[in-house]
Design a protein around this motif. Sequence first.
Motif, PDB file in Angstrom:
ATOM      1  N   LEU A   1      -7.035 -13.781 -67.484  1.00 29.86           N
ATOM      2  CA  LEU A   1      -7.828 -12.606 -67.118  1.00 29.86           C
ATOM      3  C   LEU A   1      -8.523 -12.077 -68.372  1.00 29.86           C
ATOM      4  CD1 LEU A   1      -8.714 -10.408 -65.128  1.00 29.86           C
ATOM      5  CD2 LEU A   1      -6.576  -9.190 -65.665  1.00 29.86           C
ATOM      6  N   TRP A   2      -9.856 -12.137 -68.372  1.00 27.69           N
ATOM      7  CA  TRP A   2     -10.646 -11.660 -69.497  1.00 27.69           C
ATOM      8  C   TRP A   2     -11.180 -10.272 -69.163  1.00 27.69           C
ATOM      9  CZ3 TRP A   2     -10.585 -14.248 -73.998  1.00 27.69           C
ATOM     10  CH2 TRP A   2     -10.175 -15.588 -73.969  1.00 27.69           C
ATOM     11  N   ARG A   3     -10.944  -9.330 -70.083  1.00 29.39           N
ATOM     12  CA  ARG A   3     -11.266  -7.930 -69.828  1.00 29.39           C
ATOM     13  C   ARG A   3     -12.213  -7.380 -70.892  1.00 29.39           C
ATOM     14  NH1 ARG A   3      -8.999  -4.369 -66.457  1.00 29.39           N
ATOM     15  NH2 ARG A   3      -7.369  -3.469 -67.750  1.00 29.39           N
TER      16      ARG A   3
ATOM     17  N   GLY B   1     -12.982  -6.996 -65.191  1.00 27.18           N
ATOM     18  CA  GLY B   1     -12.253  -8.210 -65.537  1.00 27.18           C
ATOM     19  C   GLY B   1     -12.739  -9.421 -64.761  1.00 27.18           C
ATOM     20  N   LYS B   2     -12.663 -10.597 -65.392  1.00 24.15           N
ATOM     21  CA  LYS B   2     -13.014 -11.863 -64.758  1.00 24.15           C
ATOM     22  C   LYS B   2     -11.873 -12.858 -64.955  1.00 24.15           C
ATOM     23  CE  LYS B   2     -18.057 -11.606 -65.401  1.00 24.15           C
ATOM     24  NZ  LYS B   2     -19.238 -12.314 -65.973  1.00 24.15           N
ATOM     25  N   TRP B   3     -11.781 -13.810 -64.016  1.00 24.40           N
ATOM     26  CA  TRP B   3     -10.710 -14.796 -64.038  1.00 24.40           C
ATOM     27  C   TRP B   3     -11.231 -16.152 -64.484  1.00 24.40           C
ATOM     28  CZ3 TRP B   3      -5.870 -13.011 -63.159  1.00 24.40           C
ATOM     29  CH2 TRP B   3      -5.742 -11.792 -62.475  1.00 24.40           C
ATOM     30  N   GLN B   4     -10.481 -16.803 -65.383  1.00 17.01           N
ATOM     31  CA  GLN B   4     -10.764 -18.170 -65.809  1.00 17.01           C
ATOM     32  C   GLN B   4      -9.610 -19.060 -65.372  1.00 17.01           C
ATOM     33  OE1 GLN B   4     -10.665 -18.834 -70.020  1.00 17.01           O
ATOM     34  NE2 GLN B   4     -11.229 -20.992 -69.875  1.00 17.01           N
TER      35      GLN B   4
ATOM     36  N   ALA C   1      -2.731 -13.603 -57.862  1.00 13.80           N
ATOM     37  CA  ALA C   1      -3.143 -13.257 -59.223  1.00 13.80           C
ATOM     38  C   ALA C   1      -3.812 -11.884 -59.260  1.00 13.80           C
ATOM     39  CB  ALA C   1      -4.093 -14.328 -59.766  1.00 13.80           C
ATOM     40  N   GLN C   2      -4.680 -11.627 -58.281  1.00 13.59           N
ATOM     41  CA  GLN C   2      -5.362 -10.330 -58.229  1.00 13.59           C
ATOM     42  C   GLN C   2      -4.362  -9.196 -58.009  1.00 13.59           C
ATOM     43  OE1 GLN C   2      -8.934 -10.125 -58.449  1.00 13.59           O
ATOM     44  NE2 GLN C   2      -8.593  -7.934 -58.738  1.00 13.59           N
TER      45      GLN C   2
ATOM     46  N   CYS D   1     -15.928 -18.046 -66.131  1.00  9.86           N
ATOM     47  CA  CYS D   1     -15.121 -16.990 -65.523  1.00  9.86           C
ATOM     48  C   CYS D   1     -15.834 -16.451 -64.290  1.00  9.86           C
ATOM     49  CB  CYS D   1     -14.886 -15.848 -66.508  1.00  9.86           C
ATOM     50  SG  CYS D   1     -14.076 -16.335 -68.038  1.00  9.86           S
ATOM     51  N   ALA D   2     -15.080 -15.902 -63.364  1.00  8.78           N
ATOM     52  CA  ALA D   2     -15.664 -15.356 -62.138  1.00  8.78           C
ATOM     53  C   ALA D   2     -14.700 -14.363 -61.525  1.00  8.78           C
ATOM     54  CB  ALA D   2     -15.965 -16.480 -61.141  1.00  8.78           C
ATOM     55  N   VAL D   3     -15.208 -13.559 -60.619  1.00 12.91           N
ATOM     56  CA  VAL D   3     -14.350 -12.684 -59.825  1.00 12.91           C
ATOM     57  C   VAL D   3     -14.055 -13.390 -58.509  1.00 12.91           C
ATOM     58  CG1 VAL D   3     -15.229 -10.556 -60.869  1.00 12.91           C
ATOM     59  CG2 VAL D   3     -16.357 -11.495 -58.838  1.00 12.91           C
ATOM     60  N   PHE D   4     -13.000 -12.966 -57.840  1.00 11.12           N
ATOM     61  CA  PHE D   4     -12.666 -13.502 -56.523  1.00 11.12           C
ATOM     62  C   PHE D   4     -13.321 -12.643 -55.444  1.00 11.12           C
ATOM     63  CE2 PHE D   4      -8.461 -14.376 -58.845  1.00 11.12           C
ATOM     64  CZ  PHE D   4      -8.869 -15.623 -59.268  1.00 11.12           C
ATOM     65  N   PRO D   5     -13.817 -13.232 -54.345  1.00 10.99           N
ATOM     66  CA  PRO D   5     -13.902 -14.679 -54.074  1.00 10.99           C
ATOM     67  C   PRO D   5     -15.091 -15.314 -54.780  1.00 10.99           C
ATOM     68  CG  PRO D   5     -14.812 -13.476 -52.230  1.00 10.99           C
ATOM     69  CD  PRO D   5     -14.307 -12.427 -53.190  1.00 10.99           C
TER      70      PRO D   5
END
Length: 219
Positions: free
Chosen positions: A196-198, A162-165, A121-122, A175-179
Amino acid sequence: MSQTNNQAQGGEWYTTNEAHENNLAMFKNSDVIGHPGGAVFSEMMKDYSYSCPGAGTMFFPYFLSVLDVSWRQDLPEALYPASMIPGLREITDLTQTWGNVHPRTGFLHQSDDYKSGAVIAQRSGDIVTRNLQPHVYWPLLAKESPGYWPAGELIEHDAKTGKWQELTPTLSTTCAVFPHSGTQTQATYGDYAWALWRPYACCERKGQVFLFSIDFDTP
């Protein structure tokens, strides 16, 4: 979402289910599709002046890896410094390493399937948030204009880009970033999806000419 074809089959482990082979490569396809939720949210909130227009169009296919030859081979990205220098452009922190962003292909070495999906995804987000990349895609970017500052390039570890949900196999309300150290449910068939929320910034037009803005950072 996109269908496999003779040149791009679905992802799979390159093992024979033996424990000593867990370090072998695996392959995953990836799709980047315009999220309908973002458009609906913006439409709901625009009357309250709480949202700015985003770059995405709902259901638009920005990237379908089955159509991208570069997703199935290392060149030219195997020659990038980020592909050859350990620690450069890696999704890692002090306690764990999930994988490397480059080369941005469907192949990676990771025995944890959830982490593999996150790295894929990243990589996909990294491609579509940049112009002129050696892939078949449509940039998921908006043009800056007076009083409107859209999100730029997605950068790993940087929540300001950006953060991932997680949407599936479990639906997350955060939402969070990896890892991250949150729930990491393994998908039964290796299928994962994230939104992906931006960040976008804008101001309401009050005159004919935009003069300037001042940003105040709060602790």
